[in-house]
Design a protein around this motif. Structure first.
Motif, PDB file in Angstrom:
ATOM      1  N   LEU A   1       0.973  -1.321   0.023  1.00  0.00           N
ATOM      2  CA  LEU A   1       0.213  -0.078  -0.113  1.00  0.00           C
ATOM      3  C   LEU A   1       0.859   1.739   0.044  1.00  0.00           C
ATOM      4  CD1 LEU A   1      -2.279  -1.451   2.291  1.00  0.00           C
ATOM      5  CD2 LEU A   1      -2.820  -1.595   0.748  1.00  0.00           C
ATOM      6  N   ARG A   2       0.342   2.146  -1.197  1.00  0.00           N
ATOM      7  CA  ARG A   2       1.319   3.335  -0.395  1.00  0.00           C
ATOM      8  C   ARG A   2       0.852   4.268   0.874  1.00  0.00           C
ATOM      9  NH1 ARG A   2       0.248   9.104  -0.522  1.00  0.00           N
ATOM     10  NH2 ARG A   2       1.253  10.366  -1.904  1.00  0.00           N
ATOM     11  N   MET A   3       1.905   4.592   1.412  1.00  0.00           N
ATOM     12  CA  MET A   3       2.333   4.690   3.065  1.00  0.00           C
ATOM     13  C   MET A   3       2.409   6.061   2.539  1.00  0.00           C
ATOM     14  SD  MET A   3       1.932   1.825   4.438  1.00  0.00           S
ATOM     15  CE  MET A   3       2.526   2.047   5.723  1.00  0.00           C
ATOM     16  N   PRO A   4       2.733   6.850   3.793  1.00  0.00           N
ATOM     17  CA  PRO A   4       2.687   8.500   4.156  1.00  0.00           C
ATOM     18  C   PRO A   4       4.081   8.845   3.845  1.00  0.00           C
ATOM     19  CG  PRO A   4       2.012   7.380   6.642  1.00  0.00           C
ATOM     20  CD  PRO A   4       2.199   6.282   5.013  1.00  0.00           C
ATOM     21  N   GLU A   5       3.941   9.862   3.029  1.00  0.00           N
ATOM     22  CA  GLU A   5       5.423  10.099   3.234  1.00  0.00           C
ATOM     23  C   GLU A   5       5.737  11.299   3.631  1.00  0.00           C
ATOM     24  OE1 GLU A   5       5.947  12.166  -0.691  1.00  0.00           O
ATOM     25  OE2 GLU A   5       5.049  10.220  -2.003  1.00  0.00           O
TER      26      GLU A   5
ATOM     27  N   VAL B   1      -7.664   8.283   4.798  1.00  0.00           N
ATOM     28  CA  VAL B   1      -6.930   8.756   3.514  1.00  0.00           C
ATOM     29  C   VAL B   1      -6.210   9.422   4.602  1.00  0.00           C
ATOM     30  CG1 VAL B   1      -9.356   9.811   2.638  1.00  0.00           C
ATOM     31  CG2 VAL B   1      -8.462  11.227   4.571  1.00  0.00           C
ATOM     32  N   LEU B   2      -5.157   9.943   3.123  1.00  0.00           N
ATOM     33  CA  LEU B   2      -3.638  10.312   3.459  1.00  0.00           C
ATOM     34  C   LEU B   2      -3.494  11.834   3.170  1.00  0.00           C
ATOM     35  CD1 LEU B   2      -0.988   8.076   2.052  1.00  0.00           C
ATOM     36  CD2 LEU B   2      -1.236   8.622   4.385  1.00  0.00           C
ATOM     37  N   VAL B   3      -3.559  12.790   4.846  1.00  0.00           N
ATOM     38  CA  VAL B   3      -3.673  14.667   4.340  1.00  0.00           C
ATOM     39  C   VAL B   3      -1.786  14.821   3.960  1.00  0.00           C
ATOM     40  CG1 VAL B   3      -6.203  14.189   5.061  1.00  0.00           C
ATOM     41  CG2 VAL B   3      -3.966  14.302   6.350  1.00  0.00           C
ATOM     42  N   GLU B   4      -2.358  15.935   3.571  1.00  0.00           N
ATOM     43  CA  GLU B   4      -0.611  16.690   3.793  1.00  0.00           C
ATOM     44  C   GLU B   4      -0.608  17.895   4.628  1.00  0.00           C
ATOM     45  OE1 GLU B   4       2.573  18.538   0.842  1.00  0.00           O
ATOM     46  OE2 GLU B   4       1.651  16.921  -0.116  1.00  0.00           O
ATOM     47  N   PRO B   5      -1.150  18.179   6.038  1.00  0.00           N
ATOM     48  CA  PRO B   5      -1.183  19.487   6.480  1.00  0.00           C
ATOM     49  C   PRO B   5      -0.326  20.540   5.357  1.00  0.00           C
ATOM     50  CG  PRO B   5      -0.334  17.880   7.652  1.00  0.00           C
ATOM     51  CD  PRO B   5      -0.419  16.824   6.671  1.00  0.00           C
TER      52      PRO B   5
ATOM     53  N   ASP C   1       5.559  14.285   5.347  1.00  0.00           N
ATOM     54  CA  ASP C   1       5.144  15.670   5.086  1.00  0.00           C
ATOM     55  C   ASP C   1       3.461  14.728   5.120  1.00  0.00           C
ATOM     56  OD1 ASP C   1       5.041  14.691   2.426  1.00  0.00           O
ATOM     57  OD2 ASP C   1       5.079  17.257   2.206  1.00  0.00           O
ATOM     58  N   GLU C   2       3.240  13.755   4.770  1.00  0.00           N
ATOM     59  CA  GLU C   2       1.933  13.048   5.401  1.00  0.00           C
ATOM     60  C   GLU C   2       1.160  12.650   6.156  1.00  0.00           C
ATOM     61  OE1 GLU C   2       1.168  12.950   0.838  1.00  0.00           O
ATOM     62  OE2 GLU C   2       2.058  10.893   1.342  1.00  0.00           O
ATOM     63  N   VAL C   3      -0.023  12.274   7.198  1.00  0.00           N
ATOM     64  CA  VAL C   3      -0.306  11.911   8.015  1.00  0.00           C
ATOM     65  C   VAL C   3      -1.509  10.703   7.437  1.00  0.00           C
ATOM     66  CG1 VAL C   3       0.765  12.597   9.840  1.00  0.00           C
ATOM     67  CG2 VAL C   3      -1.300  13.379   9.305  1.00  0.00           C
ATOM     68  N   PHE C   4      -2.110  10.134   8.374  1.00  0.00           N
ATOM     69  CA  PHE C   4      -3.417   9.255   8.547  1.00  0.00           C
ATOM     70  C   PHE C   4      -4.413  10.182   9.187  1.00  0.00           C
ATOM     71  CE2 PHE C   4       0.054   5.720   8.032  1.00  0.00           C
ATOM     72  CZ  PHE C   4      -0.525   4.930   6.568  1.00  0.00           C
ATOM     73  N   ALA C   5      -6.165  10.184   8.381  1.00  0.00           N
ATOM     74  CA  ALA C   5      -6.438  10.686   8.427  1.00  0.00           C
ATOM     75  C   ALA C   5      -8.051   9.816   8.354  1.00  0.00           C
ATOM     76  CB  ALA C   5      -6.723  11.717   7.974  1.00  0.00           C
ATOM     77  N   THR C   6      -9.104   9.980   9.268  1.00  0.00           N
ATOM     78  CA  THR C   6     -10.183   9.618   8.959  1.00  0.00           C
ATOM     79  C   THR C   6     -11.585  10.552   9.044  1.00  0.00           C
ATOM     80  OG1 THR C   6      -9.634   7.925  10.094  1.00  0.00           O
ATOM     81  CG2 THR C   6     -12.450   7.836   9.968  1.00  0.00           C
ATOM     82  N   VAL C   7     -11.848  10.298   7.610  1.00  0.00           N
ATOM     83  CA  VAL C   7     -12.723  10.987   7.537  1.00  0.00           C
ATOM     84  C   VAL C   7     -13.944  11.291   8.285  1.00  0.00           C
ATOM     85  CG1 VAL C   7     -14.469  12.011   5.375  1.00  0.00           C
ATOM     86  CG2 VAL C   7     -12.086  11.413   4.847  1.00  0.00           C
ATOM     87  N   THR C   8     -14.594  12.660   9.356  1.00  0.00           N
ATOM     88  CA  THR C   8     -15.472  12.159  10.313  1.00  0.00           C
ATOM     89  C   THR C   8     -17.025  13.460   9.461  1.00  0.00           C
ATOM     90  OG1 THR C   8     -14.519  14.385  11.247  1.00  0.00           O
ATOM     91  CG2 THR C   8     -13.841  12.483  11.473  1.00  0.00           C
ATOM     92  N   ASN C   9     -17.084  14.288   8.397  1.00  0.00           N
ATOM     93  CA  ASN C   9     -18.043  14.950   7.987  1.00  0.00           C
ATOM     94  C   ASN C   9     -17.831  15.897   6.540  1.00  0.00           C
ATOM     95  OD1 ASN C   9     -20.245  16.234   8.984  1.00  0.00           O
ATOM     96  ND2 ASN C   9     -19.460  17.581  10.171  1.00  0.00           N
ATOM     97  N   MET C  10     -18.343  15.452   5.887  1.00  0.00           N
ATOM     98  CA  MET C  10     -18.375  15.968   4.526  1.00  0.00           C
ATOM     99  C   MET C  10     -19.495  17.615   5.237  1.00  0.00           C
ATOM    100  SD  MET C  10     -17.041  13.975   3.087  1.00  0.00           S
ATOM    101  CE  MET C  10     -17.470  13.916   0.861  1.00  0.00           C
TER     102      MET C  10
ATOM    103  N   ASP D   1      -4.720  18.742   2.839  1.00  0.00           N
ATOM    104  CA  ASP D   1      -5.157  18.541   1.296  1.00  0.00           C
ATOM    105  C   ASP D   1      -5.270  17.550   1.419  1.00  0.00           C
ATOM    106  OD1 ASP D   1      -5.453  21.532   0.212  1.00  0.00           O
ATOM    107  OD2 ASP D   1      -2.851  21.505  -0.344  1.00  0.00           O
ATOM    108  N   ILE D   2      -6.322  16.405   0.974  1.00  0.00           N
ATOM    109  CA  ILE D   2      -6.627  15.047   1.180  1.00  0.00           C
ATOM    110  C   ILE D   2      -5.036  14.437  -0.686  1.00  0.00           C
ATOM    111  CG2 ILE D   2      -7.817  12.952   0.192  1.00  0.00           C
ATOM    112  CD1 ILE D   2     -10.124  14.515   1.495  1.00  0.00           C
ATOM    113  N   THR D   3      -4.668  13.875  -0.067  1.00  0.00           N
ATOM    114  CA  THR D   3      -3.339  13.438  -1.333  1.00  0.00           C
ATOM    115  C   THR D   3      -3.749  11.655  -1.958  1.00  0.00           C
ATOM    116  OG1 THR D   3      -2.270  12.238   0.560  1.00  0.00           O
ATOM    117  CG2 THR D   3      -1.958  14.311  -0.626  1.00  0.00           C
ATOM    118  N   TRP D   4      -4.692  11.344  -0.958  1.00  0.00           N
ATOM    119  CA  TRP D   4      -4.790   9.311  -1.355  1.00  0.00           C
ATOM    120  C   TRP D   4      -6.271   8.948  -0.291  1.00  0.00           C
ATOM    121  CZ3 TRP D   4      -2.727   6.588  -4.735  1.00  0.00           C
ATOM    122  CH2 TRP D   4      -2.728   4.979  -4.683  1.00  0.00           C
ATOM    123  N   ARG D   5      -6.517   8.342  -0.878  1.00  0.00           N
ATOM    124  CA  ARG D   5      -8.490   7.039  -0.232  1.00  0.00           C
ATOM    125  C   ARG D   5      -7.743   6.035  -0.455  1.00  0.00           C
ATOM    126  NH1 ARG D   5     -12.259   5.523  -2.671  1.00  0.00           N
ATOM    127  NH2 ARG D   5     -13.701   4.723  -1.443  1.00  0.00           N
TER     128      ARG D   5
END
Length: 95
Positions: A12-16, A63-67, A18-27, A76-80
């Motif tokens: 799987l694509r792992m965080p680089e 998702v992966l996000v880049e703060p 400056d990226e962190v794992f995140a869970t979408v909580t709200n649209m 910014d979301i970089t990967w789902r």
């Protein structure tokens, strides 16, 4: 016989750096979502234009996000990850 003999594990694509794992909580609408990051910070994340029509993001997706450098509460979301990929990440203790 399949190419990978370790029970269906996928690379799987792992965080680089400056990226962190995140869970979408709200649209939030307008290409914005609320995410809870692995570092404990809640951020407003932006779905970039190249993902908007191609990748469907829903609540509880991993998702992966880049703060952002200049505003830590935004990202910014970089990967789902697909559901099975997210389950694999949980099983392996990454998230």
């Amino acid at each position: 016989m399949s190419d990978n003999d370790d029970g269906g594990r996928r690379n799987l694509r792992m965080p680089e750096d400056d990226e962190v794992f995140a869970t979408v909580t709200n649209m939030l609408g307008a290409n914005r979502v609320r995410v809870r990051c692995a570092d404990g910070v809640e951020r407003t994340a932006r779905i970039p234009g190249k993902m908007q029509k191609r990748v469907w993001i829903r609540e509880d997706d991993v998702v992966l996000v880049e703060p952002w450098d200049w505003q830590d509460e935004k990202a910014d979301i970089t990967w789902r990850y697909e559901k099975q990929d997210a389950d694999q990440l949980r099983d392996e203790g990454h998230i």
